[in-house]
Design an enzyme around this catalytic site. Sequence first.
Site, PDB file in Angstrom:
ATOM      1  N   ASP A  81     -55.380 -20.406  14.922  1.00 33.32           N
ATOM      2  CA  ASP A  81     -54.752 -20.235  13.599  1.00 33.32           C
ATOM      3  C   ASP A  81     -55.716 -20.693  12.510  1.00 33.32           C
ATOM      4  OD1 ASP A  81     -54.373 -22.922  14.473  1.00 33.32           O
ATOM      5  OD2 ASP A  81     -52.772 -23.218  13.013  1.00 33.32           O
ATOM      6  N   GLU A 147     -52.311 -25.520  14.769  1.00 31.65           N
ATOM      7  CA  GLU A 147     -53.058 -26.751  14.485  1.00 31.65           C
ATOM      8  C   GLU A 147     -53.061 -27.028  12.992  1.00 31.65           C
ATOM      9  OE1 GLU A 147     -56.051 -29.747  13.843  1.00 31.65           O
ATOM     10  OE2 GLU A 147     -56.063 -27.745  12.985  1.00 31.65           O
TER      11      GLU A 147
HETATM   12 ZN   LIG Z   1     -59.640 -26.841  12.708  1.00 27.63          ZN
END
Ligand SMILES: [Zn+2]
Length: 390
Positions: A81, A147
């Site tokens: 991501d 994340e």
């Molecule tokens: Zn990162």
Amino acid sequence: MTAEGKIEPVDPVALAAELIRCPSVTPADAGAIDVLVRALERMGFACSKLEFAEPGTEPVLNLYARLGKAGRNFCYAGHTDVVPVGRRESWTVDPFGGEIIDGTLYGRGASDMKGGIAAFVAGVARFLAARGGALEGSISLLITGDEEGVSINGTKKVLEWLAAKGERLDACVVGEPTSAKRLGDMVKIGRRGSMTGTLVVKGVQGHTAYPHLAENPIHHLVRMLHALTREPLDQGSDHFQPSTLQVTTVDVGNPASNVIPAEARAVFNVRFNDRWSSESLDRWARERIGEAGGSWDLKWNVSGESFLTPPALVSELLSRAIRQATGLTPELSTTGGTSDARFIVRHCPVAEFGLVGLTMHKVDERVPVADLGMLAEIYRGVLDLYFPTA
Ligand SMILES: [Zn+2]
């Protein structure tokens, strides 16, 4: 591995560009995980796509891929991501175009951290090719799509899933862009903790001409913030900078100059080293705030505790591989924000190493093409050192 057992080389630049072309802004996947699955299955990895969704959150796609069934399991962790592009007009290229201009690959995620993941996949291909496809042990990838967001449907959940299956990790490299100025100049061996406090002070509303009939919460709040900021939290520790407390906002929202308001609030963020925990900081803050008097309430949001993996196994392997490939001796650092290493450290020794992070989260995020090849070589070297030939 092909039918003949020959390992095809992987071009880290082409793979990174293909990943960048998937606009996987958290929590969207946009095909990024499938790009990896295709590249890894060609090398013989068994891939498990894992979707998690805590109630009230958007589902997130994650990947656990493993090559080999036995022996020590070396894991590479990362995220597909990316953060949003921000002002699109400020970019000089298509943020999801994966364009190469003058030896530099551009796009959101080039540095943080699609480029790093592509370099690891290329490094595995080089490692396996040099060994004729033979592997004594296992190599795995733990890749999340969560994340940059709230990080609740990502690495943490995958680790729980692995533990429930009885699957262990024996060592882990997190491929975040840890290099500061030159590829190889910095490895991260821990991170400071981060927690944010919201302090609400209650007073009694009244006329400014009759303060004896009111109680001014702002006056209490000013004393409280002074108590929190009047001296440093500590002087640092062996591997950490000093802890810091920064007040980020003070809010009263009172438009009237003749009214003592009923409530005042402030928010502050603490970045803390291994001399503190969220609990000891909470105790310290309550003690300090309490000195000021008044009626107040303090709530914390803890993003992560500080952690340190003592300079050993993984950082040592990384340092040796970096020296072999670049001639640099990396600094072992604990600076910067939090990362998923904070979850992994509870399972196995971990260190973080990847590309230069100068353009991460910025407009025109980019990485020199040469760095991707060099990083693949460093990762290949780490695998070579971790799985020595007899
Ligand atoms: Zn990162």
